[in-house]
Design a protein around this motif. Structure first.
Motif, PDB file in Angstrom:
ATOM      1  N   ASP A   1      -5.952  -5.447  -4.550  1.00 21.69           N
ATOM      2  CA  ASP A   1      -6.812  -5.261  -3.381  1.00 21.69           C
ATOM      3  C   ASP A   1      -7.736  -6.466  -3.200  1.00 21.69           C
ATOM      4  O   ASP A   1      -7.977  -6.896  -2.070  1.00 21.69           O
ATOM      5  CB  ASP A   1      -7.636  -3.978  -3.506  1.00 21.69           C
TER       6      ASP A   1
ATOM      7  N   LYS B   1     -10.673  -3.158   1.540  1.00 21.83           N
ATOM      8  CA  LYS B   1     -10.227  -3.723   0.253  1.00 21.83           C
ATOM      9  C   LYS B   1     -11.407  -3.887  -0.704  1.00 21.83           C
ATOM     10  O   LYS B   1     -11.291  -3.606  -1.897  1.00 21.83           O
ATOM     11  CB  LYS B   1      -9.516  -5.064   0.473  1.00 21.83           C
TER      12      LYS B   1
ATOM     13  N   GLY C   1       0.808  -1.211   0.000  1.00 23.89           N
ATOM     14  CA  GLY C   1       0.000   0.000   0.000  1.00 23.89           C
ATOM     15  C   GLY C   1       0.841   1.260   0.000  1.00 23.89           C
ATOM     16  O   GLY C   1       0.578   2.190  -0.765  1.00 23.89           O
TER      17      GLY C   1
END
Length: 121
Positions: free
Chosen positions: A97, A69, A15
């Motif tokens: 994700d 997500k 991320g």
């Protein structure tokens, strides 16, 4: 718990690597939405770090992490099916994700409390 720590540490690392460059990119027509999204997503990476450090203590955050997500994976997937998102960086990010969403669900399962022999519940 080691696998749960690894899953969330990898999610946080990915991320940060994927999001920080976006702070230096073009924001488009609605920069407040763009930078707001990047900022909020970066804050969530800190939550992933917290879970990675102490998965037992922060286990109640795992379902929220799964929803985080899902919140990107689902709309991008839907928009792709409608032909409104091309197969490119955004689509690839959403698929990552989706993968982490599944891994977070696995982590939730792996991190469940074990009942002790002789104890009810």
């Amino acid at each position: 718990m080691k696998s749960v720590r690894i899953i969330f540490a990898l999610a946080a690392a990915w991320g940060f690597l994927a999001l920080v460059p976006g702070l230096f990119g073009e924001a488009g027509a609605r920069p407040e939405y763009y930078y707001g999204f990047i900022g909020l997503a970066l804050v969530f990476q800190l939550i992933f770090v917290m879970i990675a450090i102490d998965p037992v203590r922060y286990r109640p955050l795992v379902p929220i992490a799964i929803l985080e997500k899902l919140a990107f994976f689902l709309p991008v997937t839907w928009l792709y099916w409608q032909g409104r998102v091309a197969m490119g960086a955004v689509f690839f990010g959403a698929m990552v994700d989706g993968l982490f969403m599944l891994l977070f669900a696995l982590a939730w399962f792996l991190g469940r409390p074990r009942s002790r022999p002789g104890k009810a519940g």
